[in-house]
Design a protein around this motif. Structure first.
Motif, PDB file in Angstrom:
ATOM      1  N   LYS B 192      49.697 100.308   5.611  1.00 30.01           N
ATOM      2  CA  LYS B 192      48.524  99.428   4.254  1.00 30.01           C
ATOM      3  C   LYS B 192      49.586  98.918   3.569  1.00 30.01           C
ATOM      4  CE  LYS B 192      47.968 102.589   0.171  1.00 30.01           C
ATOM      5  NZ  LYS B 192      46.827 102.257  -0.929  1.00 30.01           N
ATOM      6  N   SER B 193      50.489  98.696   2.845  1.00 30.06           N
ATOM      7  CA  SER B 193      50.724  97.635   1.944  1.00 30.06           C
ATOM      8  C   SER B 193      50.629  96.587   2.829  1.00 30.06           C
ATOM      9  CB  SER B 193      52.839  98.387   1.906  1.00 30.06           C
ATOM     10  OG  SER B 193      53.195  97.658   2.994  1.00 30.06           O
ATOM     11  N   GLU B 194      50.716  96.439   4.698  1.00 25.90           N
ATOM     12  CA  GLU B 194      50.682  95.243   4.891  1.00 25.90           C
ATOM     13  C   GLU B 194      48.880  94.299   4.487  1.00 25.90           C
ATOM     14  OE1 GLU B 194      52.735  95.392   9.383  1.00 25.90           O
ATOM     15  OE2 GLU B 194      54.224  96.325   8.378  1.00 25.90           O
ATOM     16  N   GLY B 195      47.768  95.241   4.561  1.00 28.32           N
ATOM     17  CA  GLY B 195      47.194  94.801   4.484  1.00 28.32           C
ATOM     18  C   GLY B 195      45.986  95.541   5.596  1.00 28.32           C
ATOM     19  N   ILE B 196      46.854  96.945   6.529  1.00 22.57           N
ATOM     20  CA  ILE B 196      45.985  97.000   7.115  1.00 22.57           C
ATOM     21  C   ILE B 196      44.619  97.903   6.748  1.00 22.57           C
ATOM     22  CG2 ILE B 196      45.580  98.184   9.748  1.00 22.57           C
ATOM     23  CD1 ILE B 196      48.429  97.257   9.929  1.00 22.57           C
ATOM     24  N   GLY B 197      43.867  98.584   7.222  1.00 17.49           N
ATOM     25  CA  GLY B 197      42.397  99.445   6.637  1.00 17.49           C
ATOM     26  C   GLY B 197      42.668 100.590   7.588  1.00 17.49           C
ATOM     27  N   ILE B 198      43.270 101.576   7.075  1.00 14.24           N
ATOM     28  CA  ILE B 198      43.088 102.958   7.717  1.00 14.24           C
ATOM     29  C   ILE B 198      41.922 103.667   7.487  1.00 14.24           C
ATOM     30  CG2 ILE B 198      45.083 104.505   8.585  1.00 14.24           C
ATOM     31  CD1 ILE B 198      47.512 102.469   7.481  1.00 14.24           C
ATOM     32  N   PHE B 199      41.480 105.081   8.656  1.00 14.77           N
ATOM     33  CA  PHE B 199      41.161 105.605   8.623  1.00 14.77           C
ATOM     34  C   PHE B 199      42.205 107.108   8.882  1.00 14.77           C
ATOM     35  CE2 PHE B 199      36.916 103.402   9.890  1.00 14.77           C
ATOM     36  CZ  PHE B 199      36.274 103.635   7.998  1.00 14.77           C
ATOM     37  N   LEU B 200      42.156 107.631   8.460  1.00 14.42           N
ATOM     38  CA  LEU B 200      43.480 108.665   8.084  1.00 14.42           C
ATOM     39  C   LEU B 200      42.395 110.385   8.746  1.00 14.42           C
ATOM     40  CD1 LEU B 200      46.337 110.394   8.788  1.00 14.42           C
ATOM     41  CD2 LEU B 200      46.070 110.430   6.366  1.00 14.42           C
ATOM     42  N   VAL B 201      42.717 110.815   9.568  1.00 14.97           N
ATOM     43  CA  VAL B 201      41.464 112.109   9.897  1.00 14.97           C
ATOM     44  C   VAL B 201      42.158 113.600  10.324  1.00 14.97           C
ATOM     45  CG1 VAL B 201      40.150 113.862  11.603  1.00 14.97           C
ATOM     46  CG2 VAL B 201      39.480 110.419  11.420  1.00 14.97           C
ATOM     47  N   SER B 202      42.183 114.723   9.238  1.00 14.59           N
ATOM     48  CA  SER B 202      43.186 115.095   9.663  1.00 14.59           C
ATOM     49  C   SER B 202      42.389 116.247   9.485  1.00 14.59           C
ATOM     50  CB  SER B 202      44.323 115.130   8.350  1.00 14.59           C
ATOM     51  OG  SER B 202      45.173 115.712   8.207  1.00 14.59           O
ATOM     52  N   HIS B 203      43.164 117.865   9.793  1.00 14.41           N
ATOM     53  CA  HIS B 203      42.834 119.459   9.078  1.00 14.41           C
ATOM     54  C   HIS B 203      43.130 119.090   7.909  1.00 14.41           C
ATOM     55  CE1 HIS B 203      41.655 120.048  12.911  1.00 14.41           C
ATOM     56  NE2 HIS B 203      40.469 120.871  12.487  1.00 14.41           N
ATOM     57  N   ASP B 204      44.586 118.624   7.744  1.00 14.56           N
ATOM     58  CA  ASP B 204      46.121 118.570   6.771  1.00 14.56           C
ATOM     59  C   ASP B 204      45.606 118.024   5.181  1.00 14.56           C
ATOM     60  OD1 ASP B 204      47.791 119.096   5.077  1.00 14.56           O
ATOM     61  OD2 ASP B 204      49.620 118.944   6.246  1.00 14.56           O
ATOM     62  N   ILE B 205      45.207 118.641   4.552  1.00 22.06           N
ATOM     63  CA  ILE B 205      44.653 118.527   2.925  1.00 22.06           C
ATOM     64  C   ILE B 205      45.651 117.679   2.681  1.00 22.06           C
ATOM     65  CG2 ILE B 205      44.344 120.854   1.853  1.00 22.06           C
ATOM     66  CD1 ILE B 205      42.079 118.726   1.657  1.00 22.06           C
ATOM     67  N   HIS B 206      47.008 118.245   3.156  1.00 22.76           N
ATOM     68  CA  HIS B 206      48.002 117.664   1.499  1.00 22.76           C
ATOM     69  C   HIS B 206      48.783 116.189   2.578  1.00 22.76           C
ATOM     70  CE1 HIS B 206      48.844 121.563  -0.315  1.00 22.76           C
ATOM     71  NE2 HIS B 206      48.487 122.172   0.944  1.00 22.76           N
ATOM     72  N   ASP B 207      48.318 116.146   3.786  1.00 24.09           N
ATOM     73  CA  ASP B 207      48.167 114.886   4.351  1.00 24.09           C
ATOM     74  C   ASP B 207      47.687 113.795   3.642  1.00 24.09           C
ATOM     75  OD1 ASP B 207      50.738 114.526   6.259  1.00 24.09           O
ATOM     76  OD2 ASP B 207      49.388 115.055   7.853  1.00 24.09           O
ATOM     77  N   VAL B 208      46.360 114.369   3.482  1.00 24.49           N
ATOM     78  CA  VAL B 208      45.014 113.724   3.190  1.00 24.49           C
ATOM     79  C   VAL B 208      45.919 113.255   1.806  1.00 24.49           C
ATOM     80  CG1 VAL B 208      43.210 113.150   2.611  1.00 24.49           C
ATOM     81  CG2 VAL B 208      44.241 114.267   4.778  1.00 24.49           C
TER      82      VAL B 208
END
Lengths: 443, 260
Positions: B192-208
């Motif tokens: 993220k700090s390198e400027g990459i856009g990330i879609f994070l698909v997750s079940h884990d609400i805490h992760d998100v």
């Protein structure tokens, strides 16, 4: 082997999983340092055991050069297709049509050489053999590609498509001449079939053998330099030298066996008369050398192994066999890869048909009959997993030799063909059973 | 943020499987250097939406824009040149071949002779792994013999080695142990700090909640809402996932039932 490996301090590279290192005994560790495919090594041992076994039973008659040469030439047609079948099975497909494809291509070529081409370019035209061979490869590739396109782009299971091909091509073979046997083929073309005249001669054989030895040394050296360049672990020097020496010795002894096969007296007399040579008292010694079909098989094996391991296409075939979905997601054009694979095996069938027709000096309705089973058996005995993803080209060729050595040996000691089938079937099941057991244990 | 052109913009995407509308008129965007959490229950359409972007499943209708320009993504071969890389939940590795071959699958390095340059690929893989998983060993064996964490590292290496601009991570920590999960989280922050856009698909609400800047909640194939992480509580997001309603539409009784 044990004393050699214990003389070496340690050969465990960091790549070796620790769990396996603990259970590996000293001789096996020596083998690992050699980085030899253990399964291939096992097959060479099995083949040697079969040859020696029959040799003992027949009091040495079986391992005379003439039999070894016959055995080698007899294996060629099946072995050539087995290299392609291995790639097909690795990609989780199958090709049941190879035998019928050999039939249809062989028959077409025989008709071309005896009826069509003589009218166009005249009998005994020097380019006759190469035109026929090119047509055989093209026709095989076309038929293979046709089946491949239905499999890859229409998604019909390969088992069904090629089962259809098996029936259709055999029917077409019959339809071409209404079942009539066609003979003879072009004399130059006939060289492809082997025999004393269809061999390259003693001197040329030593040259070929020498070239191979140089190639082995060259490959070992460049491979080592390549790994050094990137600072990867290399195998110990003693292992390199041992592999090189054994490799060269193997090549030269094969040449020696082929060169021990001399032209039969009758043929020598004919040849001497035709060329005005006076045959001396003790007879004229003409070494037959490596038969052309064996040379073709060697070239095919090297070529196919190159495609399978060094080219993108080969990597993709393995990837598709390992996980078709992952291959597609990885951006591989899986359909086109499958299609190319069928074009390839089709061309190999064309080549195999050429050799079979040259050996027969013509084509019969049952040319290639039953090949599909021998080819699949050779491939599977050679370590190809029917589940896909695993297999080697040299393994398939060795598998073909093992299967034909068995049947040749059994017929040599006078067993009837049904008994041979029983033995061949049993060996197939046992070989694959052992392999499955080993693989499960290796997990 | 609103002045900038989004790195990725998906507009009115629809995907149907037979009669089931798996993704129904969904619009979502992603900026460079942003982590967008995509959450929702099973069958909410998260993975299908992401597959429309990665090319694994073509959208039936709708538009995809990269840097504001419309693009067509029909196969994974279309997505990769656009810098869209995916780490699938299943990892999508060819189990029978080694790690370098998997990392470079479909994008092999070749020698000038037109042959596979396995040494160069192994070398590059060793370098990527130094950053991802310094303990990684087993460059020469089929990946099926590697541990779960190592296999995950191979899948991640494949996605980030080729200068990805958009990274889709589908349940990246679902199959991992605690130490490896921490490693993946650190990696996401670094990317993220390198400027990459990330879609994070997750079940884990805490992760998100830990990683995402914004969170899009999907429910029955539609987007319930997209919220800034700092403006909501986990309970509110949980309510969106389970009830399919925006926080403002939820009643106190409904929220209370979530904990019941």
């Amino acid at each position: 082997m044990t004393d050699v490996s214990s003389a070496v301090p340690t050969t465990d590279s960091p790549d070796t999983p620790p769990a396996q290192v603990q259970v590996v005994a000293a001789p096996a560790r020596g083998l690992r340092a050699l980085e030899i495919d253990l399964r291939l090594f096992g097959m060479v041992v099995a083949l040697a055991a079969i040859l020696i076994g029959f040799g003992i039973v027949t009091e040495g008659r079986f391992i005379q050069p003439v039999n070894i040469v016959n055995l080698a030439v007899q294996s060629v047609s099946v072995a050539i297709i087995a290299t392609g079948m291995t790639m097909i099975i690795i990609s989780r497909n199958i090709d049941l049509s190879v035998g019928s494809l050999v039939g249809v291509v062989g028959m077409t070529m025989a008709v071309l050489m005896t009826r069509t081409l003589p009218n166009l370019i005249g009998f005994d035209h020097p380019a006759m053999w190469i035109i026929s061979l090119a047509i055989a490869l093209a026709l095989g590739g076309l038929m293979g590609g046709l089946q491949g396109s239905v499999i890859a782009y229409l998604g019909v299971p390969s088992f069904i498509v090629t089962l259809g091909g098996l029936l259709i091509f055999r029917g077409v073979t019959w339809a071409i001449t209404r079942g009539v046997t066609i003979s003879p083929v072009d004399p130059t073309f006939r060289l492809l079939g082997g025999g004393p005249r269809g061999s390259i001669g003693g001197t040329a054989s030593w040259v070929v053998g020498g070239t191979f030895c140089l190639a082995i040394v060259g490959l070992l050296t460049s491979g080592r330099r390549q790994r050094r360049r990137f600072g990867f672990p290399v195998r110990p020097m003693w292992a390199e030298v041992l592999v090189g020496t054994v490799g060269c010795a193997l090549v030269l002894s094969v040449v020696w066996v082929f060169n021990s096969y001399l032209w039969p007296e009758g043929l020598v007399r004919q040849y001497a008369e035709a060329n005005d040579i006076v045959v001396p008292e003790e007879g004229l010694r003409i070494e037959a050398g490596v038969p052309w079909p064996v040379l073709v098989l060697i070239a095919v094996t090297i070529g196919m192994n190159f495609i399978a391991t060094r080219r993108r296409f080969g990597r993709y075939v393995f990837a598709i066999g390992g996980n078709p979905e992952a291959a597609e997601l990885g951006g591989i054009n899986t359909r086109w890869t499958i299609m190319k694979n069928y074009i390839l095996i089709g061309m190999l069938c064309g080549l195999s048909a050429s050799i079979a027709a040259a050996r027969l000096d013509g084509a019969t309705l049952d040319l290639g009959q039953g090949y599909e089973l021998y080819v699949i058996a050779a491939s599977v005995v050679g370590g190809t997993s029917l589940a896909g993803g695993i297999g080697t080209i040299p393994g398939a060729v060795l598998g073909a030799f093992v299967m034909s050595a068995l049947s040749y040996g059994l017929s040599f000691i006078g067993l009837q063909s049904p008994i041979q089938d029983i033995v061949a079937g049993t060996v197939l099941v046992i070989a694959v059973g052992l392999d499955t057991y080993n693989r499960r244990r290796a997990r | 943020m609103t002045d900038r052109i989004p790195l990725v913009e998906m507009r009115n995407i629809r995907v149907a499987f037979g009669g089931v509308q798996a993704v129904d008129d969904v619009s979502i965007d992603l900026y460079a250097g942003e982590v967008m959490g995509v959450v929702g229950g099973n069958g909410a359409g998260k993975s299908t939406l992401m597959k429309a972007l990665s090319g694994a499943h073509k959208a039936d209708s709708g538009e995809i824009l990269i840097d504001g320009k419309p693009v067509t993504i029909a196969t994974p071969r279309d997505a990769k040149p656009l810098g869209i890389e995916t780490i699938y939940q299943t990892l999508a590795l060819a189990e029978n071949i080694d790690a370098p071959s998997n990392v470079f699958l479909g994008r092999e390095l070749m020698t000038s002779w037109g042959t596979l340059d396995d040494s160069a690929m192994e070398d590059a893989t060793r370098k990527v792994m130094k950053r991802l998983n310094p303990n990684f060993a087993g460059f020469k064996q089929p990946v099926q013999s590697l541990s779960g964490g190592q296999r995950q590292a191979v899948a991640i290496a494949r996605a980030i080695h080729f200068n990805a601009r958009v990274l889709i991570m589908d349940e990246p920590t679902a199959a991992l142990g605690p130490a490896e999960t921490t490693q993946v989280r650190d990696l996401i922050r670094q990317l993220k700090s390198e400027g990459i856009g990330i879609f994070l698909v997750s079940h884990d609400i805490h992760d998100v909640f830990d990683l995402a800047d914004r969170i899009s909640v999907m429910y029955h194939g539609k987007i319930v809402g997209t919220v800034n992480k700092n403006e909501v509580t986990t309970d509110q997001v949980l309510g969106m996932i389970i009830l399919g309603k925006k926080p403002t539409e939820m009643t106190q009784t409904e929220l209370a039932q979530l904990h019941g």
